[in-house]
Enzyme design. Sequence first.
Site, short mmCIF file in Angstrom:
data_model
loop_
_atom_site.label_atom_id
_atom_site.label_comp_id
_atom_site.label_asym_id
_atom_site.label_seq_id
_atom_site.Cartn_x
_atom_site.Cartn_y
_atom_site.Cartn_z
N GLU A 35 -32.66 -47.45 17.38
CA GLU A 35 -31.96 -47.96 18.72
C GLU A 35 -31.35 -49.36 18.54
OE1 GLU A 35 -35.00 -45.04 19.48
OE2 GLU A 35 -35.19 -46.56 18.19
N GLU A 114 -25.80 -40.84 -20.08
CA GLU A 114 -26.12 -40.77 -18.80
C GLU A 114 -25.78 -39.26 -18.41
OE1 GLU A 114 -23.31 -44.03 -18.52
OE2 GLU A 114 -21.86 -42.73 -17.46
N LYS A 116 -23.68 -36.19 -16.60
CA LYS A 116 -22.28 -35.92 -16.68
C LYS A 116 -22.19 -34.77 -15.38
CE LYS A 116 -18.17 -33.79 -18.72
NZ LYS A 116 -17.72 -33.45 -17.64
N ASP A 118 -21.05 -33.07 -12.10
CA ASP A 118 -20.15 -31.97 -12.25
C ASP A 118 -19.38 -32.07 -10.72
OD1 ASP A 118 -18.60 -30.07 -12.74
OD2 ASP A 118 -19.83 -28.14 -12.57
N ARG A 137 -7.96 -38.02 -9.59
CA ARG A 137 -7.52 -38.20 -10.83
C ARG A 137 -6.09 -37.83 -11.15
NH1 ARG A 137 -7.61 -35.12 -15.59
NH2 ARG A 137 -7.94 -36.29 -17.53
N TYR A 225 -19.85 -44.52 -12.30
CA TYR A 225 -20.31 -44.82 -13.62
C TYR A 225 -19.42 -45.63 -14.58
CZ TYR A 225 -17.48 -40.56 -13.66
OH TYR A 225 -16.75 -39.68 -13.65
N LYS A 321 -21.88 -30.92 -23.47
CA LYS A 321 -21.61 -29.77 -22.77
C LYS A 321 -22.74 -29.17 -22.77
CE LYS A 321 -18.03 -28.73 -20.60
NZ LYS A 321 -17.75 -29.10 -19.13
N CYS A 414 -16.87 9.06 -4.87
CA CYS A 414 -16.65 7.67 -4.23
C CYS A 414 -17.51 7.51 -3.27
CB CYS A 414 -15.13 7.47 -3.84
SG CYS A 414 -14.87 6.10 -2.75
N CYS A 417 -15.57 7.41 0.41
CA CYS A 417 -14.86 8.46 1.04
C CYS A 417 -15.53 9.89 0.35
CB CYS A 417 -13.25 8.21 0.77
SG CYS A 417 -12.68 8.43 -0.82
N CYS A 432 -11.57 5.73 -7.93
CA CYS A 432 -11.36 6.74 -6.71
C CYS A 432 -9.56 6.95 -6.45
CB CYS A 432 -11.91 6.09 -5.24
SG CYS A 432 -11.17 6.90 -3.83
N CYS A 438 -8.89 6.13 1.33
CA CYS A 438 -10.26 5.75 1.01
C CYS A 438 -10.39 4.53 1.80
CB CYS A 438 -10.54 5.39 -0.33
SG CYS A 438 -12.07 4.73 -0.79
S1 IVH Z 1 -16.76 -41.53 -18.06
C1 IVH Z 1 -12.39 -41.25 -20.05
N1 IVH Z 1 -19.09 -40.86 -17.31
O1 IVH Z 1 -16.22 -35.94 -16.71
C2 IVH Z 1 -13.11 -40.70 -18.97
N2 IVH Z 1 -17.40 -39.36 -16.70
O2 IVH Z 1 -14.18 -34.94 -18.93
C3 IVH Z 1 -14.37 -41.47 -18.45
N3 IVH Z 1 -17.82 -37.24 -15.56
O3 IVH Z 1 -13.02 -37.15 -15.80
C4 IVH Z 1 -15.26 -40.95 -17.98
N4 IVH Z 1 -19.95 -37.63 -15.33
O4 IVH Z 1 -14.69 -36.56 -13.87
C5 IVH Z 1 -17.88 -40.38 -17.36
N5 IVH Z 1 -21.17 -40.25 -16.24
C6 IVH Z 1 -19.89 -39.84 -16.76
C7 IVH Z 1 -19.37 -38.50 -15.85
C8 IVH Z 1 -18.00 -38.55 -16.15
C9 IVH Z 1 -18.93 -36.97 -15.08
C10 IVH Z 1 -16.61 -36.65 -15.51
C11 IVH Z 1 -15.27 -37.32 -15.08
C12 IVH Z 1 -14.24 -37.24 -16.36
C13 IVH Z 1 -14.85 -35.99 -16.98
C14 IVH Z 1 -14.46 -36.15 -18.40
#
Ligand code: IVH
Length: 675
Positions: A35, A114, A116, A118, A137, A225, A321, A414, A417, A432, A438
């Site tokens: 509030e 760290e 990655k 998606d 990008r 990041y 990956k 099918c 039909c 079919c 159909c």
């Molecule tokens: S560093 C030179 N750190 O992965 C690129 N990228 O294939 C520096 N991504 O385009 C990126 N997590 O979109 C970095 N912890 C992370 C990430 C990360 C996801 C993506 C990012 C980049 C792509 C590279």
Amino acid sequence: MRAVRNKADYEVLCDEIWHHNRCYFQEAAPEISDEAFDALVLLLEKTEREHPEWISPTSPTQRVGERPLEGFAEVVHAEPMLSLEKAFTQEELEAFYDRVCRIVDRKKVDFFGELKMDGLALCVTYEHGQLVRAVTRGDGEVGSDITQNIKTIRDIPLRISSEIKLLEVRGEVFLPKAHFDRMNAERKGLGLPLWANPRNAAAGSLKLLDSRELARRGGLSCVFYGISRQDPVKVHYQHELFSYLQLLGLPTYLSMKELPMTPLRTVSSVDDMMRFQDEIRAIREKLPFAIDGVVFKLDNLDESATIPPTMKHPRTAIAWKFGAEQAWTRLQEIVVQVGRTGVVTPVAELEPVELSGSTVARATLHNAEEIERKDIRPGDRVLIEKGGDVIPKVVESDKHAAHRQPQWRMPKECPACGTPLIKDEEEVAWRCPNHQHCSEQIIRGLTHFVGKDGLDIENIGEKLIRHLYAKGYVKAPHDLFSVSKDMLLTIEGIKEKSAENILKGLEAAKKPALDAFLLALGIRFVGAGGAKRIAEAAETIEGFTQLTKEQLLGVEGIGEEVATSVEHALADTAFLHELQLLRDAGVAPLPRSKREGVEGHPFNTATIVLTGTLSSMSRTEAAKRIEACGGSVTDSVSKRTSYVVVGDEPGSKFEKAQKLGVKTLNEQEFLQLLG
Ligand code: IVH
């Protein structure tokens, strides 16, 4: 009530609201009641109404975009946004580790590991503490300005400490799994195609031109990041970066709640790296968002800055990956689905299971032969797999169960039909043959006609098509344009407003681009590329109906299969009749004019293939410039290719050009001809 007497008071109020915003959303530790917070926002709104001249672009009221954007402006990145080299095996990781050791001339190096994420890469610039720009990008050099949309993401602050002259951060926009599931459930209810994964859904949202709609959908999050520019320079090591950004109020992996483990770690050997990725992979399913691997970066950022990147990626970082994800579940039933061309495919209906960040309830079984070969039976426990965007598939079944159902057999008729199914000798697919009548083929054809690969008609999806067909209102594409409001109102769940929107969508679809229209017709073997090429050659719909097979074969990129199929369609009276009825209904595809080339330019009307990396420009840029001269860029080398432009580290296209005797150009020759 507290008084806001001058601009300084107003600024204090803005700061105060930002502070509480951060306590609430980022630290989950509000200092005042909801509030009291609302009262502050009300006061701010009142002040802004009375003193519009004070309104700051980073005021908390500016978070939700007020006006739709007219399209996104292009922005050249101050520092290119590169991508990362990928590693899938320990050997690749070892090679990377050794390479970096060699470059920095040490035996051991610290890397920082760290997650990655998606999602979609984002670059945000703060000047004097204010968020001034957010850019996608794009092609790495030029991105789209999506500042207005980014301002709707609650965890990205519009202002940070004003002592920071310049800070440009890189990160990822993503959609948490829970929001993704909710969004798809909503789409399913509306009969709209589902998003394949959270990344696509996030991309769909970010592309919205109307940021108010984006704000309404909500759900997007962000994590930062990386720092691409900073003044003053405060961060020298990647391991310091996260706490620094966190301190400024920017979202990072550190601000994420409910993670099963710290998703960040300093690693100093390949063994450490492998252990880290193993541990992260084990908790991947438990994370509230989708990741597709882990990233390792040279921890010492000053050192990293002295090592120039390649054209594509930094030499000091790598992405590990994760491969396709698998899960066991129960195969409830095998159903057969009839596609718009009559091909009948078996589909597995599964007990829903979590996989790669989404709930999977169906998977493809490809064809009857494969089911037999793998001996997959209804009721079995089955292993399903999903990698990236791919539709999940059934890998194998558990054959040791005590009681298994009898082997599955493809039905003889099918399911829609009742027509006996046929199979060509050399094909694996059953089909079919009842193309004209159909019901499933008609419904799928209509769904294709209105869908993304067709006229892309807003507010019409498979569910509505099924209703319109069942009621007898629509049997062929042209019938869609005679649908009335009264007809729509007879369909359950459709109210006045949605009926109007559907009719609006239909009206807008009457002037499609010629290639979209040709694609919508669903001629066998004619995909998006083929439709574009045919439209360019035909220019108008009349021109299309008069095309001969010879003319089609003369079009670059059109082969025997497509030419024959179009020839058949154009000789089919039912097809031609439908075309006429569509035109009578007011559908008038826009003529497609031939690209205007540069008279006398060596690239005018030339077909060019690019391979390898150019040092003077990106491939997108090169393609744009070739097209501006009247040339076209295609992917594969054939005898009809005019030139193959060969950059650094060319692929197999270079060898193919040599084999076929196609003229190749090195970068310098290319630039000279380009002029
Ligand atoms: S560093 C030179 N750190 O992965 C690129 N990228 O294939 C520096 N991504 O385009 C990126 N997590 O979109 C970095 N912890 C992370 C990430 C990360 C996801 C993506 C990012 C980049 C792509 C590279």
